[in-house]
Every structure is written in structure tokens, then in C-alpha cells.
Design a protein around this motif. Sequence first.
Motif, mmCIF file in Angstrom:
data_model
loop_
_atom_site.group_PDB
_atom_site.id
_atom_site.type_symbol
_atom_site.label_atom_id
_atom_site.label_comp_id
_atom_site.label_asym_id
_atom_site.label_seq_id
_atom_site.Cartn_x
_atom_site.Cartn_y
_atom_site.Cartn_z
ATOM 1 N N ALA A 33 0.832 -1.203 0.000
ATOM 2 C CA ALA A 33 0.000 0.000 0.000
ATOM 3 C C ALA A 33 0.866 1.252 0.000
ATOM 4 O O ALA A 33 0.537 2.249 -0.659
ATOM 5 N N ARG A 34 1.962 1.219 0.745
ATOM 6 C CA ARG A 34 2.859 2.377 0.766
ATOM 7 C C ARG A 34 3.409 2.650 -0.635
ATOM 8 O O ARG A 34 3.484 3.805 -1.083
ATOM 9 N N LYS A 35 3.808 1.592 -1.334
ATOM 10 C CA LYS A 35 4.317 1.752 -2.693
ATOM 11 C C LYS A 35 3.214 2.257 -3.634
ATOM 12 O O LYS A 35 3.454 3.095 -4.504
ATOM 13 N N ASP A 36 2.009 1.706 -3.453
ATOM 14 C CA ASP A 36 0.896 2.143 -4.300
ATOM 15 C C ASP A 36 0.586 3.614 -4.094
ATOM 16 O O ASP A 36 0.310 4.349 -5.054
ATOM 17 N N ILE A 37 0.616 4.047 -2.841
ATOM 18 C CA ILE A 37 0.325 5.447 -2.546
ATOM 19 C C ILE A 37 1.363 6.359 -3.188
ATOM 20 O O ILE A 37 1.032 7.408 -3.754
ATOM 21 N N ALA A 38 2.630 5.965 -3.127
ATOM 22 C CA ALA A 38 3.681 6.769 -3.751
ATOM 23 C C ALA A 38 3.463 6.874 -5.260
ATOM 24 O O ALA A 38 3.584 7.952 -5.855
ATOM 25 N N ALA A 39 3.124 5.723 -5.894
ATOM 26 C CA ALA A 39 2.893 5.735 -7.342
ATOM 27 C C ALA A 39 1.644 6.531 -7.697
ATOM 28 O O ALA A 39 1.632 7.313 -8.664
ATOM 29 N N LEU A 40 0.575 6.348 -6.909
ATOM 30 C CA LEU A 40 -0.661 7.091 -7.167
ATOM 31 C C LEU A 40 -0.464 8.587 -6.983
ATOM 32 O O LEU A 40 -1.005 9.402 -7.736
ATOM 33 N N SER A 41 0.288 8.972 -5.987
ATOM 34 C CA SER A 41 0.550 10.392 -5.739
ATOM 35 C C SER A 41 1.278 11.012 -6.918
ATOM 36 O O SER A 41 0.949 12.121 -7.365
ATOM 37 N N GLN A 42 2.272 10.293 -7.427
ATOM 38 C CA GLN A 42 3.034 10.794 -8.567
ATOM 39 C C GLN A 42 2.152 10.905 -9.809
ATOM 40 O O GLN A 42 2.213 11.892 -10.542
ATOM 41 N N GLU A 43 1.313 9.879 -10.038
ATOM 42 C CA GLU A 43 0.440 9.910 -11.206
ATOM 43 C C GLU A 43 -0.620 11.000 -11.073
ATOM 44 O O GLU A 43 -0.978 11.651 -12.056
ATOM 45 N N THR A 44 -1.121 11.199 -9.858
ATOM 46 C CA THR A 44 -2.111 12.256 -9.635
ATOM 47 C C THR A 44 -1.519 13.624 -9.944
ATOM 48 O O THR A 44 -2.140 14.456 -10.618
ATOM 49 N N THR A 45 -0.309 13.870 -9.450
ATOM 50 C CA THR A 45 0.361 15.141 -9.713
ATOM 51 C C THR A 45 0.581 15.350 -11.202
ATOM 52 O O THR A 45 0.340 16.434 -11.741
ATOM 53 N N SER A 46 1.010 14.300 -11.901
ATOM 54 C CA SER A 46 1.247 14.403 -13.342
ATOM 55 C C SER A 46 -0.050 14.669 -14.097
ATOM 56 O O SER A 46 -0.107 15.518 -14.997
ATOM 57 N N LEU A 47 -1.115 13.938 -13.737
ATOM 58 C CA LEU A 47 -2.403 14.147 -14.405
ATOM 59 C C LEU A 47 -2.934 15.541 -14.169
ATOM 60 O O LEU A 47 -3.475 16.177 -15.089
ATOM 61 N N LEU A 48 -2.797 16.038 -12.942
ATOM 62 C CA LEU A 48 -3.282 17.382 -12.627
ATOM 63 C C LEU A 48 -2.606 18.412 -13.518
ATOM 64 O O LEU A 48 -3.268 19.280 -14.109
#
Length: 405
Positions: free
Chosen positions: A247-262
Motif C-alpha cells: 500500500a505504501r508503494k501504491d500510494i507513492a505511485a498514485l501520488s506521482q500519477e495524480t500530480t502528473s495528471l493534474l
Amino acid sequence: MVFARAVLRARISDMATDNSIFGLRFGSNPELNPTRAELRIFLDVTRKTGTGEPHRNDLARYDVLVENLLAFEHRPQPDVAMDIREKVFFSILRNSRFVNPALELAVEQYKYHLHSLNMLDLRKPAAFIKVAETEIGRIPPKKKSAAEAAKVERLRGMVDERKQTLAALNKKRTALVEELTRIVRYVRNNLVRIERLCEASIVILAELQISAKEEQLWVDDIKEKVKEQLRDSLHQSQLSRQDLDAARKDIAALSQETTSLLRQDLFAMGRLYEAILGHAREAARLIDGLLAEANKGGKRALEDEQAFFTKIETALVSLVSDYQFDLTMPEQGGDTRYGRVLRETRRDMLQHVVTVLEEERRNRRDRRSGEERRRYRLPRPSSEERRSGKDRRSGKNRRAEVEEV
């Protein structure tokens, strides 16, 4: 000069014009304006000079866009089946006010009145008057016969009739020129308002794009949604330590993808606003140039006025047909364990941006500063509890590890 008087009267009528974008148009001549049925028949039946196409064809592309926007506005809300990119595209078109039934109606009425102006023929009655008066002058006033006297009397009656016709035509000409000028100024003034709105929207999007605070809010939102899923698994005793690490790894990846998409989504939205801004600005400058050129002239013949307003018609047709509005937003990654979380966050994020832009359009004050400038939808605090401790089967240590993810 007919045109100079028309410009002055149009400027006076602007003082009573609704200042909202493509709002009510005051000062219009009700005696000239066609009914909806008359306008529809004109657009569908009357052919453009030199072509076999009806006037309706000039507005066909814009008419489809207006109809699609109206259909979008009448969709049930929220419409989860609608593609997010399509939703953002129509939201921006709605916010910009460029796609507007009022603009379409203004161009339709302009074409109708220009056709009426082009149908005016002052040469025939003027030529008849000149020929008839010449003929009357050839007959001696004191030596004319009874037949000649009757001829003179008949010619004078016909001259008087033609003079009345010429006066009515000139009156209609003046009214049509004034109405055409009012429509042109109405469109031009609203294009300038669209420019200002798009400029303000682009500034907002640029500020959101570089705002670390804005990015952090959505990253925090992602984290909270992942934690909710972890809490559900914890409640069912299905959560292992390996799950927490993943979950920690997923959150890091999701955070990065969210920032990029934004950032990419905001950039794409800004590009669409820039396209609308550029198109409106080009049309407004073209109209300004034509109006300035016309103001330099002196008295104008009817043929010159017909040619001048035909040039403006070409500019208006280009306004509602020669545009290129695209919204190129990035594709979202494939389905993953938290794919739904990312999709929901992106949807909420874009809806938030659209709402901010809509609020700015409705309430155009001087740009506010500080925290009162705009209010963000804050994610729920991480300390928020959904169930009491006695409802959980796991120990306190595992619960603490979830909150630290």
C-alpha cells in the motif's frame, strides 16, 4: 452619411445593453426583425449570391456545436457514463460563453437584414425620375397641345410616385444600416468580454498548475481513499504486513500519477481557453479594422454600403465556422488495484477546477487575495474515524500502521 449616423446610434444603444456576455440586445428595430418562422424560411430557402447553397450552410457547424452543448446541459447530473474529457470540453465551452444561441441568432439576423439591404434598388426609380423630368422639360409649357398636357400630367404623377418610392427605400436603407451596425457592435463588444473572461480563466489555470498546495490537497485525498480501503480490509482481518508495504508503494505511485495528471489536465484546459481567446480576439480585431475603415469615408453609395456589410458578413461567418477547438487530455493508466481511486480523484479534481472557473465567471470581482480568493474542497482529515474501536477485530498496533501508510 448613413453609416456614420448608424454608428452613433448604435453606440448610444450600447449604453442600455446588458453587460453579461451575449445578454439582451436593446435598441433593435422590431419593425425589421423577422419572426422565427420567417428567419427559418430565409436560412433554408434563400440562396447565397453566386452559389447554390442556402444561408443555413454557413452556420451548420456552429449550429451542431450549440445543439451538443444544450444537450450536455440537459444531461442528468451527475452523468457517470459521460467521458470525463467530453465533460470538461463542454464545460469550458459553456464557461467561455462563445458557443451561445444568442451569437447564432445575431449572425442569422445579420444575414437576413443584409439580404434585405442587397435587394434594395435605388437606381431604377432614380433613373425613371431623371428620364421623365427630361421629357417634361422638352415640352414647351405654353405651347403644348392637349395631348402633350395630358402626357405631362401623367409623367408628373409617375415622377411623384417614384419619388415616394425612393423616399421609402432610402428610409428602409437607413433603418437596415443602423440595425446591421447594432448587430456588428453587439457581437464585437461581446467578443471582447469573452477575451477578458478567457484571459482570467487562463491565469487561474496557470496558478493552479504551479500550486504545490493544490497538488498536496489531491495527494492527501488519494492517501485518505487508500486508507479507507485498508481499513475495510483490516475490519475483515484480511490485512497482512505485506499488504501494508504494498500500500505504501501504491500510494507513492498514485501520488506521482495524480500530480502528473493534474498538471497535464490543467495545461490542456488552458490550451483550449487560449484557442477560444485567440479566435475571439482575431474576429474582434477584424471587425474593428472594418469599422475604422468605414468611418474614414464620406458619403457612400448604396452599392458601397452593400459591399461593406458583405465584408462584415464574411467575418461573422468565419467567426462561427473557422475555429479549431480541441481538448487533448492524457489517457489514464490501465486497471490496477487502486485504479478506481485514481479515476474518482481525477474526476473530483477536474470538477473542482470547472467549478472554480464557473464561479469566477459568475462573480467577476477584482482578483481576491489570500485564503478568501477561492475555497478548496479539503479532503477529510486523516484522524476521522468511521467505526469505533470495539467494532474492529485487529489490534491497536496494526491500526496504527494503517494510519502511518
